[in-house]
Design an enzyme around this catalytic site. Structure first.
Site, PDB file in Angstrom:
ATOM      1  N   ALA A 140       0.942  -1.081  -0.106  1.00 17.27           N
ATOM      2  CA  ALA A 140      -0.147  -0.015  -0.124  1.00 17.27           C
ATOM      3  C   ALA A 140       0.911   1.243  -0.061  1.00 17.27           C
ATOM      4  O   ALA A 140       0.577   2.308  -0.633  1.00 17.27           O
ATOM      5  CB  ALA A 140      -0.934  -0.178   1.071  1.00 17.27           C
ATOM      6  N   LYS A 174      -2.430 -17.334  -2.145  1.00 17.39           N
ATOM      7  CA  LYS A 174      -0.887 -16.616  -1.930  1.00 17.39           C
ATOM      8  C   LYS A 174      -1.005 -16.424  -0.395  1.00 17.39           C
ATOM      9  O   LYS A 174       0.122 -16.541   0.116  1.00 17.39           O
ATOM     10  CB  LYS A 174      -1.220 -15.298  -2.671  1.00 17.39           C
ATOM     11  CG  LYS A 174       0.084 -14.414  -2.386  1.00 17.39           C
ATOM     12  CD  LYS A 174      -0.121 -12.898  -2.983  1.00 17.39           C
ATOM     13  CE  LYS A 174       0.883 -12.125  -2.311  1.00 17.39           C
ATOM     14  NZ  LYS A 174       0.565 -11.757  -0.805  1.00 17.39           N
TER      15      LYS A 174
END
Length: 194
Positions: A142, A193
């Protein structure tokens, strides 16, 4: 072609804030729902999300609020950035404020525990008036995305033209987002993942 005058982001953590900053570069108005009052206050006073992303300024056209009705009103696209275990309850509670025919994109990773539903399935069941549903995924951090460091992602929606249009709203010179029709593959791959 869709007209994206307003986009809503539900969730004001680091990833939700980063995506709102990106969207603010391509959309006239972005509304962000934050659960925490201190996040709304810090963005209003300093244009910074001091709690989750204190290093990056939030553009003036991105407005944070604790009022879901205000955030979702007239939004052509809604980006859901809440933990998957809260996606169903949040989407169901906020559905009454969602615009008919809007696009819904999940930006969280995972599968709902117990039901094994993917995020787009949860959103479709919770928001009857939505037009298309899918997810945005990529190996992103992010903070780096918000700082305009190079990153890539995929936005997969169950309506091809909506995926193409949504991808354009996320793209910047440093954040490349490709459209896809493979919602199942993108969501399962992201869940595995993690």
């Amino acid at each position: 072609m869709r007209d994206f005058k307003k986009v809503a982001v539900v969730g004001a953590g680091a990833w939700g804030t980063s995506l709102s900053i990106i969207l603010g570069k391509n959309v006239e108005k972005v509304g962000v729902w934050a659960r925490e009052k201190e996040v709304v206050d810090s963005v209003e006073k300093e244009r910074l999300n001091r709690l989750f992303l204190p290093q990056v300024k939030v553009p003036e056209n991105v407005e944070f609020s604790q009022d879901p009705q205000k955030v979702l009103a007239d939004a052509d696209m809604v980006v859901w950035v809440v933990p998957i275990q809260f996606l169903k309850s949040t989407a169901s509670e906020f559905a009454k404020f969602v615009k008919d025919g809007s696009i819904h994109i999940n930006a969280g990773k995972g599968i709902e525990i117990g039901t094994w539903k993917r995020p787009s399935q949860i959103l479709r069941e919770s928001i009857a008036q939505g037009a298309s549903f899918g997810s945005l995924m990529g190996p992103n951090i992010a903070y780096e995305v918000a700082q305009d460091r190079y990153a890539e992602a995929v936005v997969a929606l169950d309506v091809h033209n909506d995926a193409v249009e949504a991808a354009k709203r996320f793209c910047t010179p440093h954040f490349r987002v490709r459209p896809s029709d493979d919602v199942v593959g993108v969501e399962i791959g992201a869940a595995l993942k993690n």
